[in-house]
Write an enzyme that holds these catalytic residues in place. Sequence first.
Site, PDB file in Angstrom:
ATOM      1  N   ASP A   9       0.867  -1.165   0.000  1.00  7.98           N
ATOM      2  CA  ASP A   9       0.000   0.000   0.000  1.00  7.98           C
ATOM      3  C   ASP A   9       0.916   1.232   0.000  1.00  7.98           C
ATOM      4  OD1 ASP A   9      -2.370   1.636   0.477  1.00  7.98           O
ATOM      5  OD2 ASP A   9      -1.683   1.757   2.545  1.00  7.98           O
ATOM      6  N   ASP A  11      -0.163   5.216   0.923  1.00  9.71           N
ATOM      7  CA  ASP A  11      -0.427   6.158   2.013  1.00  9.71           C
ATOM      8  C   ASP A  11      -0.487   5.445   3.353  1.00  9.71           C
ATOM      9  OD1 ASP A  11      -0.796   8.746   0.703  1.00  9.71           O
ATOM     10  OD2 ASP A  11      -2.513   7.819  -0.271  1.00  9.71           O
ATOM     11  N   ASP A 167      -1.699  -0.578   6.029  1.00 11.96           N
ATOM     12  CA  ASP A 167      -1.862  -0.023   7.375  1.00 11.96           C
ATOM     13  C   ASP A 167      -3.313   0.032   7.837  1.00 11.96           C
ATOM     14  OD1 ASP A 167      -2.479   3.459   7.277  1.00 11.96           O
ATOM     15  OD2 ASP A 167      -2.485   2.160   5.521  1.00 11.96           O
TER      16      ASP A 167
END
Length: 218
Positions: A9, A11, A167
């Site tokens: 991922d 961001d 995250d």
Amino acid sequence: MLPTHIIFDLDGTLIDSAGAILASFRAAFASCGRVPVRGIEADIVGPPLGETLRMLAGSEDSALIARLADAFRRSYDSDGLLETQAYPGIGDMLRALRAAGVKLVIATNKRIHPTRLIVGHLGWGDIFDSVTALDIFTPPLPDKAALLGRLLADRGIDAHRAVYVGDRIEDGEAAEANDLPFIAATWGYGIPRAGAMSSRWFDAPSPSELKQMLLGEK
């Protein structure tokens, strides 16, 4: 066993872009003369742009969301994204994994245009084998689970020899939907589900810990 592919991922996992993103959301609402129905804070970073704008606007009005999205893009794609920073230790981790022969891939909800600009801005152009996003496809894919599925299929990646690093809980669920092991970057924006709740979910508290985990150094 060392994975053949590590899918990241963006961001909240590799980069801290919260300041630039939040400023661009605020600029979008101001330029459209609208007041968001909830605070524009770091916990909104991560989902696709349209989803976040609908939540902030408290509206499903497609014309309004389109105006807000255009205003956001104008702000973010100019000076905004240049405020993006890699989390401490990310560059060293990525280069160590690359040197070990692992293929590195980005799979993100972020639009592909600013994603590519950010990768170049951070000097990562020689690190990633591919960069993919929902809007690469026509029509755009609906979510991260679909994106990972297309990535695995199109590039012939064996899910059992790959891993997804993100995250947010949604990242982990997308990985599970594609039979991918998931590592939660607990330094990011989201609140990952504890790895103990699934035998294929793991937590990494820092980029150096993630590197050690992936390279079998601990």
